[in-house]
Write an enzyme that holds these catalytic residues in place. Structure first.
Site, PDB file in Angstrom:
ATOM      1  N   GLU A   1       0.777  -1.257   0.000  1.00  0.00           N
ATOM      2  CA  GLU A   1       0.000   0.000   0.000  1.00  0.00           C
ATOM      3  C   GLU A   1       0.800   1.296   0.000  1.00  0.00           C
ATOM      4  O   GLU A   1       0.456   2.230   0.716  1.00  0.00           O
ATOM      5  CB  GLU A   1      -0.990   0.002   1.163  1.00  0.00           C
ATOM      6  CG  GLU A   1      -2.023  -1.096   1.064  1.00  0.00           C
ATOM      7  CD  GLU A   1      -3.212  -0.915   2.001  1.00  0.00           C
ATOM      8  OE1 GLU A   1      -3.214   0.035   2.795  1.00  0.00           O
ATOM      9  OE2 GLU A   1      -4.149  -1.722   1.916  1.00  0.00           O
TER      10      GLU A   1
ATOM     11  N   GLU B   1      -5.915  -8.750   0.333  1.00  0.00           N
ATOM     12  CA  GLU B   1      -6.615  -8.490   1.602  1.00  0.00           C
ATOM     13  C   GLU B   1      -8.068  -8.186   1.300  1.00  0.00           C
ATOM     14  O   GLU B   1      -8.372  -7.506   0.321  1.00  0.00           O
ATOM     15  CB  GLU B   1      -6.028  -7.272   2.342  1.00  0.00           C
ATOM     16  CG  GLU B   1      -4.630  -7.478   2.873  1.00  0.00           C
ATOM     17  CD  GLU B   1      -4.088  -6.259   3.637  1.00  0.00           C
ATOM     18  OE1 GLU B   1      -4.902  -5.482   4.189  1.00  0.00           O
ATOM     19  OE2 GLU B   1      -2.858  -6.105   3.672  1.00  0.00           O
TER      20      GLU B   1
HETATM   21  C1  BG6 Z   1      -4.688  -2.657   5.122  1.00  0.00           C
HETATM   22  C2  BG6 Z   1      -3.328  -2.918   5.708  1.00  0.00           C
HETATM   23  O1  BG6 Z   1      -4.714  -1.420   4.555  1.00  0.00           O
HETATM   24  O2  BG6 Z   1      -5.761  -2.614   6.007  1.00  0.00           O
HETATM   25  C3  BG6 Z   1      -3.337  -3.761   6.962  1.00  0.00           C
HETATM   26  O3  BG6 Z   1      -2.506  -3.510   4.744  1.00  0.00           O
HETATM   27  C4  BG6 Z   1      -4.470  -3.315   7.857  1.00  0.00           C
HETATM   28  O4  BG6 Z   1      -2.083  -3.672   7.591  1.00  0.00           O
HETATM   29  C5  BG6 Z   1      -5.772  -3.524   7.100  1.00  0.00           C
HETATM   30  O5  BG6 Z   1      -4.500  -3.966   9.083  1.00  0.00           O
HETATM   31  C6  BG6 Z   1      -7.022  -3.278   7.892  1.00  0.00           C
HETATM   32  O6  BG6 Z   1      -6.953  -2.044   8.526  1.00  0.00           O
HETATM   33  P1  BG6 Z   1      -7.226  -1.907  10.082  1.00  0.00           P
HETATM   34  O7  BG6 Z   1      -6.963  -0.532  10.394  1.00  0.00           O
HETATM   35  O8  BG6 Z   1      -8.617  -2.318  10.293  1.00  0.00           O
HETATM   36  O9  BG6 Z   1      -6.260  -2.840  10.728  1.00  0.00           O
END
Ligand code: BG6
Length: 480
Positions: free
Chosen positions: A175, A373
């Protein structure tokens, strides 16, 4: 096109959000080790030095550093065939500029990878997921300094060599696209990516453009290096992108939305089209930002293009428009979409957006896409009988998988895998909370870091097991 038999089903985690053991076995302090816990609406604190009696969630994580054999066994029980992990740079080069790597750090990741291979789980290794040695920020000024690219490449080389023959799928960065000179950023976003607070940057636009450029260059150089070290390496870069919709069909609003979404793609253009985009350099010039591509850099862009694109997908947003009365509160500051629900943390839930984004990105580059993700951060409760019922998570994931399947089967998008974020509960990156849970496996640690750290299977664990066993054909949920 159908889901292939070797379709990757799995999850993604990041070192600083799971490992803990922040100062063990020679690890040096890294940027996230200085970040406190926050919550929705209350930003995480970013400290200059570690203070006694303050909780820094990365220091303990979920203790994956010590418990990974147990955790991987549980994950393997769901049938996953891929796990994306990250290597904490500060375990390998504790100060970033050390002359030799830390042997204990290398061994930890070799053992971790071997544990995955034992269960036939493909390791997908991210080389930079918000884990920079703090010394590189304080001594060199982070990614604005080209010296940091040299140190990053040395770290990459160490790991490409150390895991050669065991790992073939790599990710250069997670990211980096959130570094953007064109929009106001929160401190936590620039800090997470580059260890710098947005509010403290003196020449914001120029600095962010330099960082975005240098990280893009570093990624291309790492791809070139990784290919040279092992021709079997498949190397991607992960982007956190969201569809940005227009509030209505007024052409001005449609154009604004397009421009806002397009802003996130200049680095992908550079990494896929073998050239840093001229339109970006011209745009920068018009804004008084100076950036020049040297002949040496041009060669790196030419020789370091990606093998696949990693896509982190959580939400979509609506573009701001002239005369808007509401203030943007969607994930990256856009407006909320009145057609869609939001999570407890204000993230818009938009499964169709995933299909849209897969189509948009695939049509642009024609490269394989891995969903690296996707997931829902939610509060889970343990009932008296020890069961954790999480139908909301199953509903979210199954709707997204359905849309992904349409993109593959109807739209012919070459999507090679689906990895959920945090298949085991972990520390939230934006809030530092444990209560923002994504996992199929519950970890008994609360927002204060208290609890037994016991691991418990949620209902979604059995559901994902069924999805994987059927290669995505059985995605319905039977709540009994
Ligand atoms: C992504 C990141 O943008 O979002 C992760 O790569 C992150 O590291 C994930 O944990 C979810 O975001 P959050 O703030 O809910 O943990």
């Amino acid at each position: 096109m159908k889901l292939k038999n070797d379709f990757l089903w799995g999850g993604s985690i990041a070192a600083h959000q799971v490992e803990g053991a922040w100062d063990e076995d020679g690890k040096g302090p890294a940027i996230m080790d200085f970040v406190t816990a926050g919550e929705y609406g209350q930003a995480r604190g970013i400290h200059e030095s570690i203070q006694a009696d303050v909780r820094y969630p990365s220091h303990t994580g979920i203790d994956f550093y010590h418990r990974y054999p147990e955790d991987i066994k549980l994950l393997a029980g769901m049938g996953i065939n891929a796990l994306r992990i990250s290597i904490d740079w500060s375990r390998i080069y504790p100060q970033g500029d050390d002359s030799t790597p830390n042997k204990a750090g290398i061994e930890f990741y070799q053992n971790l990878v071997d544990e995955l291979l034992k269960y036939k789980i493909k390791p997908i290794v991210t080389l930079y997921h918000f884990e920079m040695p703090i010394n590189l920020v304080r001594k060199y000024g982070s990614w604005e300094n080209k010296k940091v690219i040299e140190y990053y490449l040395r770290f990459c080389e160490t790991m490409f060599q150390a895991l050669k023959g065991r790992v073939t799928h790599w990710v250069t960065f997670n990211e980096m696209n959130h570094i953007d000179p064109q929009s106001e950023a929160s401190d936590i976003f620039t800090y997470i990516i580059a260890g710098l607070k947005y509010s403290e940057l003196t020449n914001k636009k120029q600095t962010l453009a330099n960082i975005g450029y240098n990280m893009t260059l570093a990624s291309c150089a790492a791809v070139r290096l990784g290919h040279k070290i092992d021709k079997h390496n498949e190397i991607g870069c992960v982007f956190g992108i969201e569809p940005v919709y227009a509030v209505n069909s007024d052409p001005d609003n449609v154009l604004t939305a397009f421009k806002q979404m397009d802003r996130d793609f200049y680095q992908i253009d550079a990494m896929c089209n073998k050239k840093f985009p001229q339109y970006k350099l011209d745009e920068y010039k018009d804004q008084g930002i100076n950036l020049a591509v040297s002949a040496e850099d041009a060669q790196i862009f030419k020789e370091g293009s990606l093998d696949f694109i990693g896509m982190n997908y959580y939400a979509s947003s609506v573009a701001n428009y002239a005369g808007a009365s509401e203030k943007g509160s969607a994930l990256f500051g856009g407006l909320q979409n009145t057609f869609l629900p939001v999570s407890k943390w204000g993230w818009t839930i938009d499964p169709v957006g995933l299909r849209y984004l897969l189509n948009y990105t695939y049509r642009k580059y024609g490269l394989p896409i891995m969903i690296t993700e996707n997931g829902l951060g939610a509060v889970d409760e343990i009932s008296a009988d020890g069961r954790i019922q999480d139908p909301y998570r199953i509903a979210y994931l199954s709707k997204h998988i359905q849309e992904m399947k349409k993109a593959i089967e109807i739209d012919q998008v070459n999507c090679i895998g689906y990895l959920t974020w945090g298949p085991i509960d972990l520390v939230s990156a934006t809030t530092g909370q444990m209560s923002k849970r994504y996992g199929f496996i519950y970890v008994d640690i609360d927002d204060q870091g208290q609890g037994t750290a016991k691991r418990l299977k949620k209902d979604s664990y059995y559901w994902y097991q069924q999805v994987i066993a059927s290669n995505g054909t059985e995605i319905q949920y039977d709540s009994k």
